[in-house]
Design a protein around this motif. Structure first.
Motif, PDB file in Angstrom:
ATOM      1  N   GLN A   1       1.260  -9.481  -4.646  1.00 38.65           N
ATOM      2  CA  GLN A   1       2.026  -9.140  -3.452  1.00 38.65           C
ATOM      3  C   GLN A   1       1.384  -9.778  -2.220  1.00 38.65           C
ATOM      4  OE1 GLN A   1       1.989  -4.984  -2.474  1.00 38.65           O
ATOM      5  NE2 GLN A   1       3.883  -5.083  -1.287  1.00 38.65           N
TER       6      GLN A   1
ATOM      7  N   ASN B   1       2.289  -9.599   1.079  1.00 32.52           N
ATOM      8  CA  ASN B   1       2.197  -8.697   2.232  1.00 32.52           C
ATOM      9  C   ASN B   1       3.032  -7.446   1.949  1.00 32.52           C
ATOM     10  OD1 ASN B   1       4.992  -9.192   3.047  1.00 32.52           O
ATOM     11  ND2 ASN B   1       4.282 -11.161   3.832  1.00 32.52           N
ATOM     12  N   ARG B   2       2.959  -6.476   2.875  1.00 29.46           N
ATOM     13  CA  ARG B   2       3.560  -5.165   2.636  1.00 29.46           C
ATOM     14  C   ARG B   2       5.073  -5.219   2.478  1.00 29.46           C
ATOM     15  NH1 ARG B   2       1.339  -0.527   6.308  1.00 29.46           N
ATOM     16  NH2 ARG B   2       1.578  -2.204   7.839  1.00 29.46           N
ATOM     17  N   SER B   3       5.733  -6.202   3.055  1.00 26.41           N
ATOM     18  CA  SER B   3       7.197  -6.270   2.994  1.00 26.41           C
ATOM     19  C   SER B   3       7.713  -6.855   1.685  1.00 26.41           C
ATOM     20  CB  SER B   3       7.740  -7.095   4.165  1.00 26.41           C
ATOM     21  OG  SER B   3       7.355  -8.453   4.027  1.00 26.41           O
TER      22      SER B   3
ATOM     23  N   THR C   1      -3.420  -2.692  -0.884  1.00 24.28           N
ATOM     24  CA  THR C   1      -2.854  -2.722  -2.223  1.00 24.28           C
ATOM     25  C   THR C   1      -3.793  -2.003  -3.165  1.00 24.28           C
ATOM     26  OG1 THR C   1      -3.964  -4.820  -2.706  1.00 24.28           O
ATOM     27  CG2 THR C   1      -1.726  -4.947  -1.820  1.00 24.28           C
TER      28      THR C   1
ATOM     29  N   ALA D   1       6.445 -15.113   0.811  1.00 22.05           N
ATOM     30  CA  ALA D   1       6.057 -14.787   2.185  1.00 22.05           C
ATOM     31  C   ALA D   1       6.462 -15.855   3.195  1.00 22.05           C
ATOM     32  CB  ALA D   1       4.548 -14.576   2.255  1.00 22.05           C
TER      33      ALA D   1
ATOM     34  N   PHE E   1      -2.506  -3.302   5.847  1.00 22.45           N
ATOM     35  CA  PHE E   1      -1.929  -3.623   4.540  1.00 22.45           C
ATOM     36  C   PHE E   1      -2.944  -3.349   3.438  1.00 22.45           C
ATOM     37  CE2 PHE E   1      -0.957  -7.145   1.382  1.00 22.45           C
ATOM     38  CZ  PHE E   1      -0.027  -6.396   0.706  1.00 22.45           C
TER      39      PHE E   1
END
Length: 359
Positions: free
Chosen positions: A299, A301-303, A57, A133, A55
């Motif tokens: 953000q 996490n990636r999802s 950013t 999350a 992950f």
């Protein structure tokens, strides 16, 4: 002829099963999606894929780079509260969400109030907001009927002056968990002889006034519900069952039906315009909201949704000044501010003192 067809059909079926099994094996052993979208035309080796970080950013701006928590967590209050949390096996948003402000809130100080945020009704939500999350499920585990008593007993031992309770949305329950939350609040008040001040960050209870009123009148000092973002971004950011107007109704109902302070929070960084943020502040004041916090969305996490913009600290300071001019009792505004950021400190220093003077 029939026998030949049956034999032929059986042979084709077996071949299909064999091919499907081979295909599954190839998929399992083959490259992932990231290999196909990688830059460049050269093939990506397995070792290169293994080295990739799970992950990533964009680099954070300088004002979001924090000093290490280790330096701040030497405070005796922090150590004591952390030990008590471990012993009590209480879940906190502070730790679950890896909040960067945990040392400041838990640490408090000689003249400050330590604050802890405890999660109620489990760690699984029935909604799926794109910024959050927290785990989601249509059928979370059943409520623990002993939670009000267990939580109250442990809060009494924690030695904090201010506790923030928060909850997951439980759309699987007829009342959204209102009765359970109210029991937790009243039991904490009883167990601590009203020594601990309570804030509860609630869900929207689907806008049901009876359920909102039940929680608001259960003994709270502060009823909190987050508007989360500006109106235009609501459908993009929040679960479809949430709503901008519905959140305003929740806050207005609590203020109208109970002797509580109301509080809400706005995240910035979704691509909102300044006039939209200003209108959101106006809408919150019109609904009778007393306290507001503004912070930068990050953000988790990636999802989850990507950050559209990192808002400069100068803009957060501007919102603090504008909010105070609008009449909010307090405004906490800054990149790392979260909805329960140093909540006890703000409440004690800005609210109780003012009420004491008036009385």
């Amino acid at each position: 002829m029939k026998l030949a067809r049956r034999f032929c059909s059986s042979g084709v079926s077996s071949q299909k099963k064999l091919n499907m099994q081979e295909f599954k094996v190839k998929i399992a052993e083959g490259p992932g999606l990231e290999d196909f979208v990688a830059a460049g035309d050269s093939p990506v080796t397995a070792s290169q894929v293994a080295k990739k970080k799970p992950f990533r950013t964009e680099p954070l701006p300088s004002w979001l780079k924090l000093s290490t928590i280790r330096e701040k967590s030497e405070n005796a209050n922090f150590k004591k509260l952390k030990k008590n949390m471990r012993h009590a096996k209480l879940a906190t948003v502070c730790e679950e969400a890896k909040c960067p402000n945990i040392a400041e809130c838990w640490g408090g100080g000689d003249s400050e109030t330590a604050t802890a945020t405890i999660m109620l009704m489990g760690d699984t939500c029935t909604r799926g907001c794109r910024f959050c999350a927290v785990k989601t499920s249509r059928a979370p585990p059943p409520l623990d009927p002993q939670e009000p008593f267990h939580t109250a007993a442990q809060v009494d031992k924690m030695g904090v002056g201010y506790v923030v309770l928060t909850m997951v949305d439980r759309d699987d329950l007829e009342d959204g968990g209102a009765e359970h939350i109210a029991k937790c609040i009243s039991q904490i008040k009883k167990e601590t002889d009203n020594r601990v001040l309570l804030e509860c960050l609630t869900g929207d209870f689907r806008g049901n006034e009876e359920h909102i009123t039940k929680v608001a009148n259960s003994g709270l000092e502060v009823f909190a519900h987050n508007i989360e973002c500006v109106e235009r971004a609501t459908t993009m950011v929040r679960d479809r069952r949430a709503g901008y107007a519905q959140s305003l109704k929740v806050l207005e109902t609590a203020k109208r039906t109970a002797p509580v302070l109301t509080k809400s929070s706005i995240m910035l960084g979704f691509g909102e315009k300044q006039e939209e943020v200003r209108q959101t502040l106006v809408d919150l004041r019109t609904a009778g909201v007393d306290c507001v916090t503004l912070g930068q969305y990050l953000q988790p996490n990636r999802s989850r949704m990507k950050v559209a913009k990192y808002v400069h600290p100068d803009e957060f300071e501007m919102w603090r000044e504008e909010g105070e001019k609008m009449g909010f009792l307090y405004v906490a505004s800054g990149p790392m501010v979260r909805s329960s950021y140093k909540a006890g400190e703000y409440y004690i220093s800005n609210i109780l003192k003012k009420r004491g003077i008036k009385n």
